[in-house]
Design a protein around this motif. Sequence first.
Motif, mmCIF file in Angstrom:
data_model
loop_
_atom_site.group_PDB
_atom_site.id
_atom_site.type_symbol
_atom_site.label_atom_id
_atom_site.label_comp_id
_atom_site.label_asym_id
_atom_site.label_seq_id
_atom_site.Cartn_x
_atom_site.Cartn_y
_atom_site.Cartn_z
ATOM 1 N N ARG A 149 0.778 -1.261 0.047
ATOM 2 C CA ARG A 149 0.067 0.257 0.093
ATOM 3 C C ARG A 149 0.797 1.256 -0.115
ATOM 4 N NH1 ARG A 149 -2.658 -0.855 4.192
ATOM 5 N NH2 ARG A 149 -4.331 -1.995 3.151
ATOM 6 N N LEU A 150 0.734 1.971 -0.874
ATOM 7 C CA LEU A 150 1.557 3.190 -1.204
ATOM 8 C C LEU A 150 0.697 4.685 -0.358
ATOM 9 C CD1 LEU A 150 2.642 3.178 -4.760
ATOM 10 C CD2 LEU A 150 4.046 2.757 -2.943
ATOM 11 N N PRO A 151 1.522 5.355 0.272
ATOM 12 C CA PRO A 151 1.007 6.535 0.640
ATOM 13 C C PRO A 151 0.580 7.461 -0.301
ATOM 14 C CG PRO A 151 3.374 6.613 1.087
ATOM 15 C CD PRO A 151 3.053 5.273 0.548
ATOM 16 N N PRO A 152 -0.343 8.495 -0.067
ATOM 17 C CA PRO A 152 -0.625 9.459 -1.186
ATOM 18 C C PRO A 152 0.395 10.307 -1.532
ATOM 19 C CG PRO A 152 -2.075 9.692 0.899
ATOM 20 C CD PRO A 152 -1.050 8.546 1.273
ATOM 21 N N VAL A 153 0.692 10.195 -2.873
ATOM 22 C CA VAL A 153 1.698 10.999 -3.668
ATOM 23 C C VAL A 153 1.130 12.142 -3.879
ATOM 24 C CG1 VAL A 153 3.380 10.889 -5.646
ATOM 25 C CG2 VAL A 153 2.688 8.761 -4.529
ATOM 26 N N THR A 154 2.007 13.177 -3.424
ATOM 27 C CA THR A 154 1.585 14.815 -3.748
ATOM 28 C C THR A 154 2.774 15.503 -4.111
ATOM 29 O OG1 THR A 154 1.944 15.322 -1.422
ATOM 30 C CG2 THR A 154 -0.232 14.869 -2.154
ATOM 31 N N LEU A 155 2.769 16.152 -5.575
ATOM 32 C CA LEU A 155 3.929 16.586 -6.170
ATOM 33 C C LEU A 155 3.460 17.975 -6.525
ATOM 34 C CD1 LEU A 155 5.347 13.809 -8.323
ATOM 35 C CD2 LEU A 155 6.029 14.429 -6.044
ATOM 36 N N ASP A 156 4.230 18.928 -6.335
ATOM 37 C CA ASP A 156 3.987 20.396 -6.790
ATOM 38 C C ASP A 156 4.568 20.320 -8.173
ATOM 39 O OD1 ASP A 156 6.766 20.643 -6.411
ATOM 40 O OD2 ASP A 156 6.457 21.708 -4.529
ATOM 41 N N ALA A 157 4.625 21.596 -8.829
ATOM 42 C CA ALA A 157 4.915 21.776 -10.203
ATOM 43 C C ALA A 157 6.442 21.748 -9.926
ATOM 44 C CB ALA A 157 4.653 23.343 -10.658
ATOM 45 N N GLU A 158 6.991 22.181 -9.171
ATOM 46 C CA GLU A 158 8.594 22.147 -9.177
ATOM 47 C C GLU A 158 9.069 20.752 -9.142
ATOM 48 O OE1 GLU A 158 7.110 24.180 -7.568
ATOM 49 O OE2 GLU A 158 7.601 26.094 -8.525
ATOM 50 N N GLU A 159 8.509 19.978 -8.123
ATOM 51 C CA GLU A 159 8.883 18.867 -7.926
ATOM 52 C C GLU A 159 8.681 17.649 -9.082
ATOM 53 O OE1 GLU A 159 8.194 18.095 -3.144
ATOM 54 O OE2 GLU A 159 6.496 17.703 -4.774
ATOM 55 N N ALA A 160 7.497 17.804 -9.887
ATOM 56 C CA ALA A 160 7.268 17.089 -11.232
ATOM 57 C C ALA A 160 8.169 17.554 -12.083
ATOM 58 C CB ALA A 160 5.888 17.481 -11.499
ATOM 59 N N ALA A 161 8.420 18.861 -12.195
ATOM 60 C CA ALA A 161 9.469 19.313 -13.250
ATOM 61 C C ALA A 161 11.001 18.504 -13.130
ATOM 62 C CB ALA A 161 9.616 20.770 -13.332
ATOM 63 N N ALA A 162 11.403 18.317 -11.859
ATOM 64 C CA ALA A 162 12.356 17.828 -11.554
ATOM 65 C C ALA A 162 12.634 16.337 -11.836
ATOM 66 C CB ALA A 162 12.790 18.150 -9.676
ATOM 67 N N LEU A 163 11.394 15.715 -11.644
ATOM 68 C CA LEU A 163 11.431 14.410 -12.225
ATOM 69 C C LEU A 163 11.215 14.237 -13.675
ATOM 70 C CD1 LEU A 163 8.337 12.892 -9.447
ATOM 71 C CD2 LEU A 163 10.997 12.382 -9.714
ATOM 72 N N GLY A 164 10.753 14.978 -14.232
ATOM 73 C CA GLY A 164 10.659 15.102 -15.782
ATOM 74 C C GLY A 164 12.037 15.358 -16.329
ATOM 75 N N LEU A 165 12.883 16.157 -15.718
ATOM 76 C CA LEU A 165 14.380 16.430 -16.061
ATOM 77 C C LEU A 165 15.149 15.069 -15.880
ATOM 78 C CD1 LEU A 165 14.898 19.876 -14.709
ATOM 79 C CD2 LEU A 165 14.878 19.244 -17.200
ATOM 80 N N ALA A 166 15.016 14.468 -14.748
ATOM 81 C CA ALA A 166 15.699 13.311 -14.437
ATOM 82 C C ALA A 166 15.513 12.128 -15.421
ATOM 83 C CB ALA A 166 15.181 12.895 -13.098
ATOM 84 N N ALA A 167 13.841 12.006 -15.802
ATOM 85 C CA ALA A 167 13.561 11.363 -16.932
ATOM 86 C C ALA A 167 14.220 11.555 -18.223
ATOM 87 C CB ALA A 167 12.108 11.061 -16.970
ATOM 88 N N LYS A 168 14.513 12.785 -18.618
ATOM 89 C CA LYS A 168 14.825 12.928 -19.664
ATOM 90 C C LYS A 168 16.368 12.773 -19.944
ATOM 91 C CE LYS A 168 13.409 16.480 -22.177
ATOM 92 N NZ LYS A 168 12.972 17.873 -22.637
ATOM 93 N N VAL A 169 17.058 12.793 -18.600
ATOM 94 C CA VAL A 169 18.542 12.788 -18.770
ATOM 95 C C VAL A 169 18.956 11.218 -19.360
ATOM 96 C CG1 VAL A 169 20.418 12.246 -17.075
ATOM 97 C CG2 VAL A 169 18.961 14.346 -16.920
ATOM 98 N N TRP A 170 18.015 10.154 -18.889
ATOM 99 C CA TRP A 170 18.279 8.966 -19.247
ATOM 100 C C TRP A 170 17.852 8.592 -20.650
ATOM 101 C CZ3 TRP A 170 22.372 7.144 -16.414
ATOM 102 C CH2 TRP A 170 22.285 7.745 -15.367
ATOM 103 N N GLN A 171 18.242 9.109 -21.631
ATOM 104 C CA GLN A 171 17.882 8.855 -22.931
ATOM 105 C C GLN A 171 18.711 8.002 -23.456
ATOM 106 O OE1 GLN A 171 17.581 12.581 -25.183
ATOM 107 N NE2 GLN A 171 15.896 13.520 -23.509
ATOM 108 N N GLN A 172 19.603 7.225 -22.895
ATOM 109 C CA GLN A 172 20.292 6.060 -23.557
ATOM 110 C C GLN A 172 20.334 4.867 -22.898
ATOM 111 O OE1 GLN A 172 24.362 7.547 -24.947
ATOM 112 N NE2 GLN A 172 23.790 9.642 -24.344
ATOM 113 N N ALA A 173 20.899 3.911 -23.369
ATOM 114 C CA ALA A 173 20.647 2.199 -22.826
ATOM 115 C C ALA A 173 19.423 2.140 -22.561
ATOM 116 C CB ALA A 173 21.717 2.514 -21.461
ATOM 117 N N ARG A 174 18.937 1.360 -21.451
ATOM 118 C CA ARG A 174 17.838 0.698 -21.281
ATOM 119 C C ARG A 174 17.047 1.474 -20.071
ATOM 120 N NH1 ARG A 174 17.831 -5.589 -21.185
ATOM 121 N NH2 ARG A 174 19.497 -5.628 -20.197
ATOM 122 N N LEU A 175 17.853 2.608 -19.657
ATOM 123 C CA LEU A 175 17.243 3.107 -18.644
ATOM 124 C C LEU A 175 16.123 4.138 -19.171
ATOM 125 C CD1 LEU A 175 20.427 4.037 -16.686
ATOM 126 C CD2 LEU A 175 18.854 2.550 -16.075
#
Length: 317
Positions: A82-108
Amino acid sequence: MAIAKAERLMNLALCLLGTRRPLSKRELRESIEAYLEAGSDDSFNRMFERDKDDLRELGLVIETVENLDGEVGYLARRDSNRLPPVTLDAEEAAALGLAAKVWQQARLAGAASGALQKLRAAGLPEDVDPYEAHGALEPRIPVHEAAFEPLMLACRDRRPVVFDYRKATAAHPEPRHVEPWALECWRGHWYLAGWDRDRGAERVFRLSRITGKVRSRGTGFTAPVPDVVTVRETVASWAGEVADRSALIRLRSGAGYPLRAKATVVRELGDGWDELEIPYGHGLDAWLVEFAADVMVLEPAELRADVVDRLRAVAKG
């Protein structure tokens, strides 16, 4: 086929989540129609093990429990899944988006995309686009070394590895038995920090100097893993980044640009040579050797002697 597998995984997950006691393989086979249709015990066992691994990969926490009779059972406790509620503001979501775009190579890239999809399902605000561009620079971490992925998995699973490694001062690679701790990118290069079993000490390895395949060797670490692995600090000290002295070297004109970038003083001597003063720290001798005949150490005497010794070792092979 995809629908049938998805249905089978869903049924297995419901069985494991709905039970209050561990269920054996036999009980699970009798409860799920797809398992009853398996042609043989071997076929069922292979199917069940794959399904169990797939559910764990999706994030389901499955416990393996052995009863007093030695029979192994499986269950997925609701409180563990059971996961606790996930609450992200715009800045946190943007940080996650940037982290995802970093790994554009390999299988990550697929793993990062899947993680964002899970966050979206868990409550990521619909009006926030984590992939939206937030600047003119495109974040990216290059992953060109074939050793990166197996070492990343070995660090995650705490699994010792063996690989052939060529030091800057050696003509040929030699095998290294390592308990991998962490990977880190520094100044455009990937480094592995870990425990070198052969030398009985912590070591840092540059991935571009690993040759051949990375092989797993057994399970379990023999040395404790430190709470904080300072890869950058270790590499910086070995590369002469941490220094309280200066070295005087002679460098061929038009060569050794990394050395020129670190120089505090540069003097043109003519005849195709320049004189540089650079920070002198632990490991500078190994770095200077990489420039071979383009560099000559003038001072201090101990640095010159270390460079000469390393060059002789390379010449001997």
